[in-house]
Motif scaffolding. Structure first.
Motif, PDB file in Angstrom:
ATOM      1  N   LYS A 133      45.309  34.539  42.993  1.00 56.96           N
ATOM      2  CA  LYS A 133      44.660  35.196  41.863  1.00 56.96           C
ATOM      3  C   LYS A 133      43.650  36.247  42.262  1.00 56.96           C
ATOM      4  O   LYS A 133      43.096  36.913  41.408  1.00 56.96           O
ATOM      5  N   THR A 134      43.393  36.395  43.547  1.00 59.35           N
ATOM      6  CA  THR A 134      42.416  37.378  43.990  1.00 59.35           C
ATOM      7  C   THR A 134      42.983  38.221  45.119  1.00 59.35           C
ATOM      8  O   THR A 134      43.926  37.827  45.810  1.00 59.35           O
ATOM      9  N   SER A 156      41.538  38.828  47.913  1.00 58.67           N
ATOM     10  CA  SER A 156      41.310  38.160  49.198  1.00 58.67           C
ATOM     11  C   SER A 156      42.381  37.098  49.467  1.00 58.67           C
ATOM     12  O   SER A 156      42.820  36.935  50.606  1.00 58.67           O
ATOM     13  N   GLN A 157      42.829  36.394  48.422  1.00 55.36           N
ATOM     14  CA  GLN A 157      43.908  35.416  48.604  1.00 55.36           C
ATOM     15  C   GLN A 157      45.210  36.101  48.994  1.00 55.36           C
ATOM     16  O   GLN A 157      45.944  35.618  49.853  1.00 55.36           O
ATOM     17  N   ASN A 168      46.109  39.337  34.446  1.00 51.47           N
ATOM     18  CA  ASN A 168      45.020  40.215  34.853  1.00 51.47           C
ATOM     19  C   ASN A 168      45.593  41.514  35.423  1.00 51.47           C
ATOM     20  O   ASN A 168      45.501  41.778  36.622  1.00 51.47           O
ATOM     21  N   LEU A 220      43.927  43.882  38.047  1.00 49.40           N
ATOM     22  CA  LEU A 220      43.945  43.556  39.473  1.00 49.40           C
ATOM     23  C   LEU A 220      44.771  44.584  40.244  1.00 49.40           C
ATOM     24  O   LEU A 220      44.461  44.905  41.391  1.00 49.40           O
ATOM     25  N   MET A 251      36.019  40.855  41.774  1.00 49.55           N
ATOM     26  CA  MET A 251      36.974  39.788  42.070  1.00 49.55           C
ATOM     27  C   MET A 251      36.251  38.525  42.486  1.00 49.55           C
ATOM     28  O   MET A 251      35.184  38.578  43.062  1.00 49.55           O
ATOM     29  N   ASN A 252      36.893  37.408  42.215  1.00 48.01           N
ATOM     30  CA  ASN A 252      36.427  36.130  42.745  1.00 48.01           C
ATOM     31  C   ASN A 252      37.054  35.943  44.106  1.00 48.01           C
ATOM     32  O   ASN A 252      38.229  35.674  44.197  1.00 48.01           O
ATOM     33  N   SER A 253      36.305  36.131  45.152  1.00 43.71           N
ATOM     34  CA  SER A 253      36.844  36.039  46.506  1.00 43.71           C
ATOM     35  C   SER A 253      37.066  34.607  46.924  1.00 43.71           C
ATOM     36  O   SER A 253      36.440  33.715  46.510  1.00 43.71           O
TER      37      SER A 253
END
Length: 127
Positions: A2-3, A5-6, A26, A29, A125-127
Motif C-alpha cells: 500500500k505504500t 516504500s513497500q 488510492n 499513489l 505516504m505511510n512508510s
C-alpha cells in the motif's frame, strides 16, 4: 502493498510488482511511482490538475452518450488520506442535482474541496 516504500522493498526480490487494489483505492499513489523508475523524479501533478484534466474527458463521454459515473467511479479514492475525501466521494456519486453535467460536478468540486488538498502535489505516504 500500500505504500511506495513497500513496493520498493518488494522490488529487491522480484522484477515487478502488480498494483491491483491500491491503484483503485488510492489512485494518487501513481503520481509517486515514477520515483522508482524515472531517475527518482516524482510526478508533481496536483489533485486540482487531475480534476481539471478530467473535465474535458468527462465532457467527451457525455457528448457521446456515455455514463459519466462509470468513468468517475475510478477516481473515488483520489483524496484518499487527505481532507475532502468524503466530500469528493459524495460529489461524484449519483444521484446528482437535476440538470447537473459531469463538468458541473467537477467544477463544484474545485470550488468546495479544501484548497490545501487540491493543491497538494505530493502524497504523504505511510512508510
Amino acid at each position: 502493498m500500500k505504500t511506495l516504500s513497500q513496493i520498493n522493498e518488494h522490488l529487491n526480490y522480484v522484477d515487478g510488482v502488480m498494483l491491483g487494489r491500491v491503484a483503485y483505492d488510492n489512485p494518487y499513489l501513481l503520481t509517486e511511482i515514477d520515483e522508482l523508475f524515472e531517475n527518482g523524479d516524482v510526478n508533481n501533478i496536483s489533485r486540482k490538475e487531475v480534476i481539471e484534466g478530467l473535465i474535458t474527458y468527462i465532457e467527451k463521454i457525455e457528448n457521446n452518450g456515455g455514463n459519466v459515473y462509470e468513468a468517475l467511479r475510478h477516481t473515488l479514492g483520489l483524496f484518499y488520506g487527505v481532507a475532502g475525501s468524503k466530500e469528493w466521494r459524495r460529489l461524484i456519486t449519483p444521484p446528482w442535482k437535476k440538470g447537473y453535467s459531469g463538468k458541473d460536478i467537477l467544477e463544484e468540486a474545485l470550488r468546495i474541496l479544501p484548497k490545501e488538498s487540491l493543491a497538494e502535489s505530493e502524497l504523504i505516504m505511510n512508510s
